[in-house]
Design a protein around this motif. Structure first.
Motif, PDB file in Angstrom:
ATOM      1  N   ALA A 131       0.778   7.713   2.079  1.00 52.15           N
ATOM      2  CA  ALA A 131      -0.069   8.843   1.703  1.00 52.15           C
ATOM      3  C   ALA A 131       0.781  10.021   1.239  1.00 52.15           C
ATOM      4  O   ALA A 131       1.830  10.299   1.820  1.00 52.15           O
ATOM      5  CB  ALA A 131      -0.939   9.253   2.886  1.00 52.15           C
TER       6      ALA A 131
ATOM      7  N   PRO B 150      -4.114   3.259   7.157  1.00 52.87           N
ATOM      8  CA  PRO B 150      -3.046   3.358   6.133  1.00 52.87           C
ATOM      9  C   PRO B 150      -3.301   2.469   4.913  1.00 52.87           C
ATOM     10  O   PRO B 150      -2.904   2.823   3.803  1.00 52.87           O
ATOM     11  CB  PRO B 150      -1.795   2.911   6.894  1.00 52.87           C
ATOM     12  CG  PRO B 150      -2.087   3.242   8.332  1.00 52.87           C
ATOM     13  CD  PRO B 150      -3.569   3.017   8.505  1.00 52.87           C
ATOM     14  N   ASP B 151      -3.975   1.331   5.114  1.00 50.67           N
ATOM     15  CA  ASP B 151      -4.237   0.482   3.950  1.00 50.67           C
ATOM     16  C   ASP B 151      -5.393   1.017   3.109  1.00 50.67           C
ATOM     17  O   ASP B 151      -5.745   0.426   2.091  1.00 50.67           O
ATOM     18  CB  ASP B 151      -4.517  -0.969   4.389  1.00 50.67           C
ATOM     19  CG  ASP B 151      -5.789  -1.094   5.205  1.00 50.67           C
ATOM     20  OD1 ASP B 151      -6.139  -0.131   5.931  1.00 50.67           O
ATOM     21  OD2 ASP B 151      -6.457  -2.136   5.124  1.00 50.67           O
TER      22      ASP B 151
ATOM     23  N   PHE C   9      -8.182   7.458  -0.763  1.00 54.99           N
ATOM     24  CA  PHE C   9      -8.579   8.820  -0.420  1.00 54.99           C
ATOM     25  C   PHE C   9      -8.025   9.810  -1.417  1.00 54.99           C
ATOM     26  O   PHE C   9      -6.839   9.815  -1.747  1.00 54.99           O
ATOM     27  CB  PHE C   9      -8.074   9.189   0.989  1.00 54.99           C
ATOM     28  CG  PHE C   9      -8.474  10.581   1.397  1.00 54.99           C
ATOM     29  CD1 PHE C   9      -9.753  10.835   1.839  1.00 54.99           C
ATOM     30  CD2 PHE C   9      -7.569  11.637   1.307  1.00 54.99           C
ATOM     31  CE1 PHE C   9     -10.140  12.123   2.192  1.00 54.99           C
ATOM     32  CE2 PHE C   9      -7.957  12.922   1.658  1.00 54.99           C
ATOM     33  CZ  PHE C   9      -9.235  13.156   2.106  1.00 54.99           C
TER      34      PHE C   9
ATOM     35  N   HIS D 279      -5.490   4.585   2.612  1.00 54.22           N
ATOM     36  CA  HIS D 279      -5.073   5.927   2.173  1.00 54.22           C
ATOM     37  C   HIS D 279      -5.123   6.075   0.655  1.00 54.22           C
ATOM     38  O   HIS D 279      -5.450   7.131   0.136  1.00 54.22           O
ATOM     39  CB  HIS D 279      -3.664   6.228   2.671  1.00 54.22           C
ATOM     40  CG  HIS D 279      -3.620   6.667   4.115  1.00 54.22           C
ATOM     41  ND1 HIS D 279      -2.474   6.695   4.855  1.00 54.22           N
ATOM     42  CD2 HIS D 279      -4.600   7.081   4.944  1.00 54.22           C
ATOM     43  CE1 HIS D 279      -2.736   7.119   6.081  1.00 54.22           C
ATOM     44  NE2 HIS D 279      -4.025   7.348   6.164  1.00 54.22           N
ATOM     45  N   TRP D 280      -4.780   4.996  -0.051  1.00 50.64           N
ATOM     46  CA  TRP D 280      -4.741   5.085  -1.518  1.00 50.64           C
ATOM     47  C   TRP D 280      -6.115   5.359  -2.111  1.00 50.64           C
ATOM     48  O   TRP D 280      -6.225   5.832  -3.242  1.00 50.64           O
ATOM     49  CB  TRP D 280      -4.150   3.807  -2.113  1.00 50.64           C
ATOM     50  CG  TRP D 280      -5.004   2.591  -1.909  1.00 50.64           C
ATOM     51  CD1 TRP D 280      -5.079   1.827  -0.782  1.00 50.64           C
ATOM     52  CD2 TRP D 280      -5.918   2.006  -2.849  1.00 50.64           C
ATOM     53  NE1 TRP D 280      -5.980   0.802  -0.956  1.00 50.64           N
ATOM     54  CE2 TRP D 280      -6.501   0.884  -2.210  1.00 50.64           C
ATOM     55  CE3 TRP D 280      -6.287   2.314  -4.156  1.00 50.64           C
ATOM     56  CZ2 TRP D 280      -7.446   0.079  -2.853  1.00 50.64           C
ATOM     57  CZ3 TRP D 280      -7.214   1.508  -4.784  1.00 50.64           C
ATOM     58  CH2 TRP D 280      -7.796   0.409  -4.136  1.00 50.64           C
TER      59      TRP D 280
ATOM     60  N   PHE E 192      -0.479  12.908   1.293  1.00 50.71           N
ATOM     61  CA  PHE E 192      -1.190  14.042   1.898  1.00 50.71           C
ATOM     62  C   PHE E 192      -1.103  13.881   3.412  1.00 50.71           C
ATOM     63  O   PHE E 192      -0.736  12.812   3.915  1.00 50.71           O
ATOM     64  CB  PHE E 192      -2.649  14.050   1.442  1.00 50.71           C
ATOM     65  CG  PHE E 192      -3.334  12.718   1.666  1.00 50.71           C
ATOM     66  CD1 PHE E 192      -3.886  12.404   2.906  1.00 50.71           C
ATOM     67  CD2 PHE E 192      -3.410  11.764   0.647  1.00 50.71           C
ATOM     68  CE1 PHE E 192      -4.500  11.176   3.118  1.00 50.71           C
ATOM     69  CE2 PHE E 192      -4.011  10.529   0.865  1.00 50.71           C
ATOM     70  CZ  PHE E 192      -4.560  10.246   2.098  1.00 50.71           C
TER      71      PHE E 192
ATOM     72  N   ALA F  54      -2.849  13.201   6.508  1.00 52.00           N
ATOM     73  CA  ALA F  54      -4.140  12.636   6.911  1.00 52.00           C
ATOM     74  C   ALA F  54      -4.755  13.429   8.057  1.00 52.00           C
ATOM     75  O   ALA F  54      -5.972  13.663   8.085  1.00 52.00           O
ATOM     76  CB  ALA F  54      -3.978  11.161   7.292  1.00 52.00           C
TER      77      ALA F  54
ATOM     78  N   LEU G  34      -9.076   7.870   5.922  1.00 49.16           N
ATOM     79  CA  LEU G  34      -7.992   8.683   6.478  1.00 49.16           C
ATOM     80  C   LEU G  34      -7.312   7.980   7.646  1.00 49.16           C
ATOM     81  O   LEU G  34      -6.120   8.169   7.889  1.00 49.16           O
ATOM     82  CB  LEU G  34      -8.540  10.043   6.950  1.00 49.16           C
ATOM     83  CG  LEU G  34      -8.875  11.022   5.827  1.00 49.16           C
ATOM     84  CD1 LEU G  34      -9.680  12.208   6.365  1.00 49.16           C
ATOM     85  CD2 LEU G  34      -7.593  11.520   5.164  1.00 49.16           C
ATOM     86  N   ASP G  35      -8.069   7.181   8.369  1.00 53.66           N
ATOM     87  CA  ASP G  35      -7.532   6.565   9.589  1.00 53.66           C
ATOM     88  C   ASP G  35      -6.796   5.266   9.337  1.00 53.66           C
ATOM     89  O   ASP G  35      -6.021   4.815  10.179  1.00 53.66           O
ATOM     90  CB  ASP G  35      -8.665   6.322  10.603  1.00 53.66           C
ATOM     91  CG  ASP G  35      -9.215   7.627  11.149  1.00 53.66           C
ATOM     92  OD1 ASP G  35      -8.526   8.674  10.982  1.00 53.66           O
ATOM     93  OD2 ASP G  35     -10.317   7.635  11.719  1.00 53.66           O
TER      94      ASP G  35
ATOM     95  N   TYR H  38       0.866  -1.183   0.000  1.00 55.85           N
ATOM     96  CA  TYR H  38       0.000   0.000   0.000  1.00 55.85           C
ATOM     97  C   TYR H  38       0.901   1.230   0.000  1.00 55.85           C
ATOM     98  O   TYR H  38       1.851   1.294   0.780  1.00 55.85           O
ATOM     99  CB  TYR H  38      -0.904   0.010   1.227  1.00 55.85           C
ATOM    100  CG  TYR H  38      -2.000  -1.024   1.160  1.00 55.85           C
ATOM    101  CD1 TYR H  38      -3.036  -0.884   0.229  1.00 55.85           C
ATOM    102  CD2 TYR H  38      -2.006  -2.128   2.000  1.00 55.85           C
ATOM    103  CE1 TYR H  38      -4.042  -1.840   0.147  1.00 55.85           C
ATOM    104  CE2 TYR H  38      -3.014  -3.082   1.923  1.00 55.85           C
ATOM    105  CZ  TYR H  38      -4.025  -2.935   0.998  1.00 55.85           C
ATOM    106  OH  TYR H  38      -5.016  -3.867   0.909  1.00 55.85           O
ATOM    107  N   PRO H  39       0.593   2.195  -0.854  1.00 57.35           N
ATOM    108  CA  PRO H  39       1.495   3.356  -0.939  1.00 57.35           C
ATOM    109  C   PRO H  39       1.356   4.258   0.294  1.00 57.35           C
ATOM    110  O   PRO H  39       0.306   4.286   0.931  1.00 57.35           O
ATOM    111  CB  PRO H  39       1.018   4.076  -2.208  1.00 57.35           C
ATOM    112  CG  PRO H  39      -0.403   3.677  -2.376  1.00 57.35           C
ATOM    113  CD  PRO H  39      -0.533   2.291  -1.801  1.00 57.35           C
TER     114      PRO H  39
ATOM    115  N   PRO I  66      -7.759  13.839  -1.892  1.00 58.40           N
ATOM    116  CA  PRO I  66      -7.984  15.106  -1.189  1.00 58.40           C
ATOM    117  C   PRO I  66      -9.130  15.928  -1.805  1.00 58.40           C
ATOM    118  O   PRO I  66      -9.841  16.631  -1.094  1.00 58.40           O
ATOM    119  CB  PRO I  66      -6.641  15.817  -1.325  1.00 58.40           C
ATOM    120  CG  PRO I  66      -5.637  14.697  -1.379  1.00 58.40           C
ATOM    121  CD  PRO I  66      -6.323  13.597  -2.152  1.00 58.40           C
TER     122      PRO I  66
END
Lengths: 296, 296
Positions: A281, B210-211, B216, B213-214, A283, A285, B207-208, A278-279, B218
């Motif tokens: 972020a 990490p797996d 999301f 985040h991709w 941004f 968060a 946002l919460d 998983y990349p 902005p």
């Protein structure tokens, strides 16, 4: 090896190999005799149907998780993608593999292309022309049900293309595949190896069951008469076109459950080797969290 | 109706309807107020998660069987095909629907297209130009994750296209869809209706974790500020674009299991109504059986 009548049966399939990638890999660079390989074999992994179905089902969640990671990574610029190439005689189970193995994945990141006889437009172009467009995009799992290999198989057996031209095509295919793998494509090439007897059983099944008539193509009977020529053409492909970057795998395919297990397992091993993450972020968060909570 | 403050809540969703096609169908021809519809509702069918998951799983085999029949019929000239159109706000579950509902089908006869913001090339053409190519072929199940409706939704809300042009587009869309349905396409249009609060929960989750985040973007936060404008734009679509040949369905989508059940059920009902049949053989099975047995 085939020249002096020796079989490479147990030299290719190796139960002691570290993984299925290795145990089913065709070495290339020499002519193997397909008839010497038992299409009902179970060279490694589960040895009966119940265990095979169970082992395949157990992989499903892991495959889907790795697929999601591969796709997630692509959103941050990771160009890696997979292309599964399925080849084999009529009834060898290319369609069944798509249904049962690819059915384990999220369809939104699968790009499936079934190649048919080339159209007049496609024939007017170089044989690789039509292969470029359906290639998988970064993060995707591409599946070719038949492929550019038909242009050295059917094209040769049916004498549509002269022998000298076929010879050149092997090299062109190897170069084409090298370009793909250099660009981030993981190529998984599978020859679904069925026996002449098993093809007969499957064709009879299509003839005997009205709900399978639609799968029967009268031309398949004529193609079956060309079985020896096709087997030789495949032997040539398995001699000329396994390369270090794009090996061929010889999948014993008379047993559907074993074929499905072996190809699922191959996909799993390649995905695990890619180890997609998983990349991180790009941004903050916490900042967006705060903005979001302020909004409502 | 919205004009005088009355809600059509129970006038659309009808638990006594003959089927889900009917119970979730948007009548069209009048403005409904989306906020009046509880996105956590379960208007018909299973009433809790356990029952919903079970009811969806039970449909899988039936869906796959009908899909195979539809595809089989196409090999004998039946032009019928299905196009599922998924629309909804960010996080409403379009991708989740593809994963969980379309994942029940044989991927080889699914044609999935996720529409993104138009490219410069696409913008240079009529807005329907890019929609033609990814349409399903006979026997296929097409899925549009977003669609030509973005050209009256995002295009209007972001004021990319003047109001008069948007007005014209509703009619063009209705005519376009009429052409498709006249040609054998069964259109199933679903608006995945989530609440403002549920969108917040889902964005916070992205946002919460990490797996996630991709997933999301902005820009989603800015789009969220346009929530009222988007809801109005959807209300306009649900007023202008349900037609007898291509109705809209209002899918309560705060509960993922209900969304998946409802859309699976919609697909099942449409497939059952199409009642596709395995085609009759165009060849003499007995003759080919004999030829086959002689060969080996």
């Amino acid at each position: 090896m085939a020249k002096d009548g020796k079989h490479r049966k147990h030299e290719i399939w190796n139960a002691d190999a570290a993984d299925v990638r290795e145990s089913l890999r065709v070495p290339g660079g020499e002519r193997i005799e397909l008839a010497a390989y038992d299409a009902r074999a179970t060279p490694s992994g589960p040895q009966d149907k119940e265990a095979g179905l169970e082992a395949t089902a157990v992989m499903a969640e892991h495959l889907a998780d790795l697929q999601e990671r591969l796709f997630a990574a692509s959103t941050a610029g990771d160009r890696r993608r997979i292309l599964l190439v399925l080849q084999g005689m009529d009834t060898s189970g290319k369609g069944g593999t798509v249904k049962h193995v690819i059915g384990l994945f999220n369809p939104s990141a699968c790009r499936i292309k079934a190649f048919k006889a080339p159209t007049p437009e496609e024939l007017a172009q170089h044989f690789l022309w039509r292969v470029w467009k359906p290639l998988p995009f970064p993060g995707e799992l591409g599946i070719f049900d038949r492929s550019h290999y038909e242009d050295v198989l059917a094209a040769g057996v049916r004498k549509i293309v002269p022998r000298r031209e076929i010879e050149r095509r092997y090299d062109e295919i190897n170069q084409f595949e090298k370009s793909l793998t250099d660009d981030g494509v993981t190529l998984i090439k599978c020859f679904l190896h069925i026996s002449y007897g098993e093809q007969r059983r499957r064709l009879l099944d299509r003839l005997d069951r009205p709900d399978k008539h639609w799968k029967f193509n009268p031309g398949d009977i004529d193609d079956r008469a060309l079985w020896p020529a096709y087997q030789k053409a495949y032997e040539k492909v398995l001699d000329r076109c396994p390369t270090p970057h794009a090996p061929w795998h010889l999948i014993p395919a008379d047993r559907k459950w074993y074929r499905n297990w072996a190809i699922s397992r191959l996909l799993l091993e390649h995905l695990e080797a890619l180890d997609p993450q998983y990349p991180k972020a790009q941004f903050d968060a916490a900042e967006y969290r705060e903005r979001l909570l302020k909004q409502s």
